[in-house]
Design a protein around this motif. Structure first.
Motif, PDB file in Angstrom:
ATOM      1  N   ALA A 152      -8.894  -0.411   2.376  1.00 14.80           N
ATOM      2  CA  ALA A 152      -8.142   0.625   2.607  1.00 14.80           C
ATOM      3  C   ALA A 152      -7.946   1.013   3.578  1.00 14.80           C
ATOM      4  CB  ALA A 152      -8.857   1.838   1.844  1.00 14.80           C
ATOM      5  N   PRO A 153      -6.750   1.998   3.875  1.00 18.73           N
ATOM      6  CA  PRO A 153      -6.455   2.469   5.238  1.00 18.73           C
ATOM      7  C   PRO A 153      -7.579   3.283   5.952  1.00 18.73           C
ATOM      8  CG  PRO A 153      -5.068   3.256   3.624  1.00 18.73           C
ATOM      9  CD  PRO A 153      -6.057   2.531   2.886  1.00 18.73           C
ATOM     10  N   SER A 154      -7.263   3.579   7.268  1.00 22.74           N
ATOM     11  CA  SER A 154      -8.041   4.142   8.191  1.00 22.74           C
ATOM     12  C   SER A 154      -8.213   5.666   7.385  1.00 22.74           C
ATOM     13  CB  SER A 154      -7.483   4.560   9.426  1.00 22.74           C
ATOM     14  OG  SER A 154      -8.408   5.426  10.256  1.00 22.74           O
ATOM     15  N   PRO A 155      -9.833   6.183   7.638  1.00 21.60           N
ATOM     16  CA  PRO A 155      -9.927   7.619   7.052  1.00 21.60           C
ATOM     17  C   PRO A 155      -9.258   8.580   8.032  1.00 21.60           C
ATOM     18  CG  PRO A 155     -11.764   6.481   8.247  1.00 21.60           C
ATOM     19  CD  PRO A 155     -10.712   5.637   7.992  1.00 21.60           C
ATOM     20  N   LEU A 156      -8.822   8.160   9.193  1.00 20.45           N
ATOM     21  CA  LEU A 156      -8.138   9.346  10.056  1.00 20.45           C
ATOM     22  C   LEU A 156      -6.761   9.444   9.878  1.00 20.45           C
ATOM     23  CD1 LEU A 156      -9.509   7.881  13.502  1.00 20.45           C
ATOM     24  CD2 LEU A 156     -10.465   9.727  12.188  1.00 20.45           C
ATOM     25  N   ALA A 157      -6.236   8.716   8.888  1.00 21.37           N
ATOM     26  CA  ALA A 157      -4.915   8.853   8.447  1.00 21.37           C
ATOM     27  C   ALA A 157      -4.713   9.909   7.381  1.00 21.37           C
ATOM     28  CB  ALA A 157      -4.105   7.633   7.726  1.00 21.37           C
ATOM     29  N   LEU A 158      -3.685  10.709   7.202  1.00 22.55           N
ATOM     30  CA  LEU A 158      -3.360  11.974   6.545  1.00 22.55           C
ATOM     31  C   LEU A 158      -2.732  11.588   5.039  1.00 22.55           C
ATOM     32  CD1 LEU A 158      -2.449  14.712   9.262  1.00 22.55           C
ATOM     33  CD2 LEU A 158      -4.478  13.939   8.233  1.00 22.55           C
ATOM     34  N   GLY A 159      -3.096  12.588   4.006  1.00 23.33           N
ATOM     35  CA  GLY A 159      -2.374  12.385   2.717  1.00 23.33           C
ATOM     36  C   GLY A 159      -2.863  11.152   2.090  1.00 23.33           C
ATOM     37  N   ARG A 160      -2.123  10.801   0.954  1.00 22.20           N
ATOM     38  CA  ARG A 160      -2.650   9.713  -0.058  1.00 22.20           C
ATOM     39  C   ARG A 160      -1.878   8.509   0.458  1.00 22.20           C
ATOM     40  NH1 ARG A 160      -3.189  10.112  -6.685  1.00 22.20           N
ATOM     41  NH2 ARG A 160      -2.816   8.113  -6.855  1.00 22.20           N
ATOM     42  N   LEU A 161      -2.694   7.542   0.950  1.00 18.32           N
ATOM     43  CA  LEU A 161      -2.123   6.349   1.598  1.00 18.32           C
ATOM     44  C   LEU A 161      -2.486   5.404   0.524  1.00 18.32           C
ATOM     45  CD1 LEU A 161      -3.156   7.227   5.034  1.00 18.32           C
ATOM     46  CD2 LEU A 161      -0.898   7.616   4.212  1.00 18.32           C
ATOM     47  N   SER A 162      -1.824   4.299   0.613  1.00 17.60           N
ATOM     48  CA  SER A 162      -1.686   2.833  -0.189  1.00 17.60           C
ATOM     49  C   SER A 162      -1.714   1.884   0.568  1.00 17.60           C
ATOM     50  CB  SER A 162      -0.906   2.972  -1.388  1.00 17.60           C
ATOM     51  OG  SER A 162      -0.893   1.652  -1.957  1.00 17.60           O
ATOM     52  N   SER A 163      -2.807   1.135   0.240  1.00 16.95           N
ATOM     53  CA  SER A 163      -2.885  -0.489   1.141  1.00 16.95           C
ATOM     54  C   SER A 163      -2.468  -1.427   0.097  1.00 16.95           C
ATOM     55  CB  SER A 163      -3.931  -0.439   1.925  1.00 16.95           C
ATOM     56  OG  SER A 163      -5.363  -0.747   0.793  1.00 16.95           O
ATOM     57  N   GLY A 164      -2.376  -1.041  -1.092  1.00 23.04           N
ATOM     58  CA  GLY A 164      -2.243  -2.362  -2.156  1.00 23.04           C
ATOM     59  C   GLY A 164      -3.700  -2.620  -2.762  1.00 23.04           C
ATOM     60  N   ARG A 165      -4.692  -2.175  -1.970  1.00 25.43           N
ATOM     61  CA  ARG A 165      -6.134  -2.461  -2.511  1.00 25.43           C
ATOM     62  C   ARG A 165      -7.030  -1.271  -2.678  1.00 25.43           C
ATOM     63  NH1 ARG A 165      -9.001  -6.806   0.975  1.00 25.43           N
ATOM     64  NH2 ARG A 165     -10.540  -6.712  -0.515  1.00 25.43           N
ATOM     65  N   GLY A 166      -6.520  -0.013  -2.122  1.00 26.32           N
ATOM     66  CA  GLY A 166      -7.148   1.199  -2.239  1.00 26.32           C
ATOM     67  C   GLY A 166      -6.575   2.223  -1.566  1.00 26.32           C
ATOM     68  N   GLU A 167      -6.804   3.551  -1.968  1.00 25.28           N
ATOM     69  CA  GLU A 167      -6.147   4.655  -1.591  1.00 25.28           C
ATOM     70  C   GLU A 167      -7.262   5.578  -1.082  1.00 25.28           C
ATOM     71  OE1 GLU A 167      -2.545   5.363  -4.508  1.00 25.28           O
ATOM     72  OE2 GLU A 167      -4.127   5.438  -5.364  1.00 25.28           O
ATOM     73  N   ILE A 168      -6.835   6.266  -0.099  1.00 26.17           N
ATOM     74  CA  ILE A 168      -7.465   7.354   0.562  1.00 26.17           C
ATOM     75  C   ILE A 168      -7.057   8.727  -0.284  1.00 26.17           C
ATOM     76  CG2 ILE A 168      -8.267   8.706   2.336  1.00 26.17           C
ATOM     77  CD1 ILE A 168      -9.319   5.893   2.311  1.00 26.17           C
ATOM     78  N   ILE A 169      -7.842   9.366  -0.905  1.00 25.60           N
ATOM     79  CA  ILE A 169      -7.343  10.649  -1.776  1.00 25.60           C
ATOM     80  C   ILE A 169      -7.880  11.787  -0.656  1.00 25.60           C
ATOM     81  CG2 ILE A 169      -7.126  12.008  -3.718  1.00 25.60           C
ATOM     82  CD1 ILE A 169      -6.130   9.181  -4.031  1.00 25.60           C
ATOM     83  N   GLU A 170      -7.094  12.731  -0.585  1.00 24.51           N
ATOM     84  CA  GLU A 170      -7.339  14.077   0.095  1.00 24.51           C
ATOM     85  C   GLU A 170      -7.377  15.001  -0.851  1.00 24.51           C
ATOM     86  OE1 GLU A 170      -5.260  14.725   3.684  1.00 24.51           O
ATOM     87  OE2 GLU A 170      -6.853  13.448   4.895  1.00 24.51           O
ATOM     88  N   VAL A 171      -8.503  15.829  -0.786  1.00 22.41           N
ATOM     89  CA  VAL A 171      -8.619  17.301  -1.853  1.00 22.41           C
ATOM     90  C   VAL A 171      -9.243  18.379  -1.133  1.00 22.41           C
ATOM     91  CG1 VAL A 171      -9.898  17.809  -4.078  1.00 22.41           C
ATOM     92  CG2 VAL A 171      -9.597  15.171  -3.547  1.00 22.41           C
TER      93      VAL A 171
END
Length: 375
Positions: A59-78
């Motif tokens: 998945a992408p870096s946890p320092l990035a903002l928003g809902r980000l997609s790498s094709g293998r995982g998403e970081i969800i911010e709530v």
């Protein structure tokens, strides 16, 4: 060409796992430029758990903002509530129908100033909000890293958030959304919920609890466990791990039928660590402070056990070393403190100092033959 696996736990309050790994890798490559170095960010369920699984899942870096997609995982911010019910932004990892939650992101001790620590009022409500969001997004398996909490509320706050999110009548009995969701909790804590080895007695003081607070928190936990057992017809308060994260472990076990796993074993299985060990010449692991407790299921010991099965030597580094003979007897091929004996703690805890000291250990103090156990 020699192959090194570098898998160092975070130095709490100082370096992340990735930062410690990078410093060690640079030191190794300065000594042996042609070496193959594989860096593995790791965590046993506490600090860095989310980042470790992000690396494992790509998945992408946890320092990035928003809902980000790498094709293998998403970081969800709530938007969630912190332990004092202030609105903050917390993250979790989503991949397919699986979510990975690090409870410290919403209910962590690091979210509070030292003078704000008060487990008598701190709540795990924000962790429940992360669970609600993951379930609403269709998750069927939720992996939860239990560690670093500011709370000692037995997960009552989390349960309340789930009720608020799903129950029309304000009752747990009306929560049906979790029936098809499988929970796995990851922790190296084996404490029960109550008593002298329980959540309040063992972990309450470091969260700001006075002696009287500890007694009150333990009594509250006993009352809640008793009422829960009567209502649900089972009692999970003595299951190892129930006392993790101020009793959040108990809430997951009691109310969600969670499976309790060793955090490091769960992560190492996910990243196929045994396969990484194939053809490896050496493993580097470590943590902020290493002593006899390291051998009681902590991350470096879990790595040692895996490496021993394939006869790969393991070196342990730490910012503080005690019980060195026990660590060597357990099987670590070498144990090294990165800090000079006269270095003041406040300087040793500075990230740049720690990085330089880790780098220095590998660049200058470890001859090539001895590190690889070559005669």
């Amino acid at each position: 060409m020699k192959k090194f696996i570098v898998a160092i736990d975070s130095f709490k309050g100082c370096l992340t796992s990735a930062e410690a790994n990078q410093a060690a890798s640079e030191g190794i490559l300065a000594r042996m430029p042609d070496a193959e170095v594989v860096q593995v960010p790791v965590s046993d369920g506490g600090e860095g758990f989310l980042a470790a699984f992000q690396a494992a899942m790509g998945a992408p870096s946890p320092l990035a903002l928003g809902r980000l997609s790498s094709g293998r995982g998403e970081i969800i911010e709530v938007n969630v509530k912190d332990p004092l019910m202030r609105t903050i932004v917390a993250q979790y990892l989503l991949k397919d129908d699986t979510a990975v939650i690090e409870i410290a992101k919403a209910s962590g001790l690091t979210l509070l100033l030292p003078e704000e620590r008060n487990p008598m009022v701190a709540t795990s409500y924000g962790t429940g909000q992360l669970v609600v969001d993951a379930v609403r997004k269709g998750c069927k398996h939720i992996i939860v890293g239990l560690g670093g909490s500011a709370t000692s509320d037995c997960g009552i706050g989390m349960l309340r958030a789930i009720i608020d999110g799903f129950a029309k009548d304000g009752s747990w009995d009306d929560v049906t959304a979790l029936r098809d969701v499988r929970f796995t909790i990851a922790t190296d804590v084996t404490n029960p919920l109550c008593g002298e080895n329980g959540a309040a007695y063992v972990y309450g003081p470091q969260k700001g609890a006075s002696h009287d607070d500890v007694l009150a928190l333990d009594a509250r936990a006993k009352r809640f466990a008793g009422a829960s057992a009567k209502h649900l017809g089972r009692d999970c308060q003595n299951i190892p791990g129930a006392g993790a994260a101020g009793g959040l472990g108990y809430a997951f076990l009691q109310y969600m039928n969670a499976e309790c796993r060793s955090g490091i074993d769960l992560l190492l299985e996910t990243i196929h660590f045994d396969e990484l060990l194939e053809n490896a010449d050496f493993v580097i692991t470590g943590e902020g402070s290493a002593d006899r407790q390291t051998l009681m299921g902590k991350l470096p010991f879990g790595i040692l056990q895996r490496a021993q099965r394939q006869n790969v030597p393991v070196m342990l580094i730490a910012g503080r070393i005690a019980d060195e003979h026990l660590l060597l007897d357990a099987g670590f091929s070498r144990v090294a403190c990165i800090n000079p004996p006269d270095l003041p703690l406040e300087i040793a805890m500075q990230p740049e100092t720690a990085k330089e000291n880790i780098h220095f250990v590998y660049k200058h103090f470890i001859p090539e033959k001895s590190i690889l156990n070559i005669p």
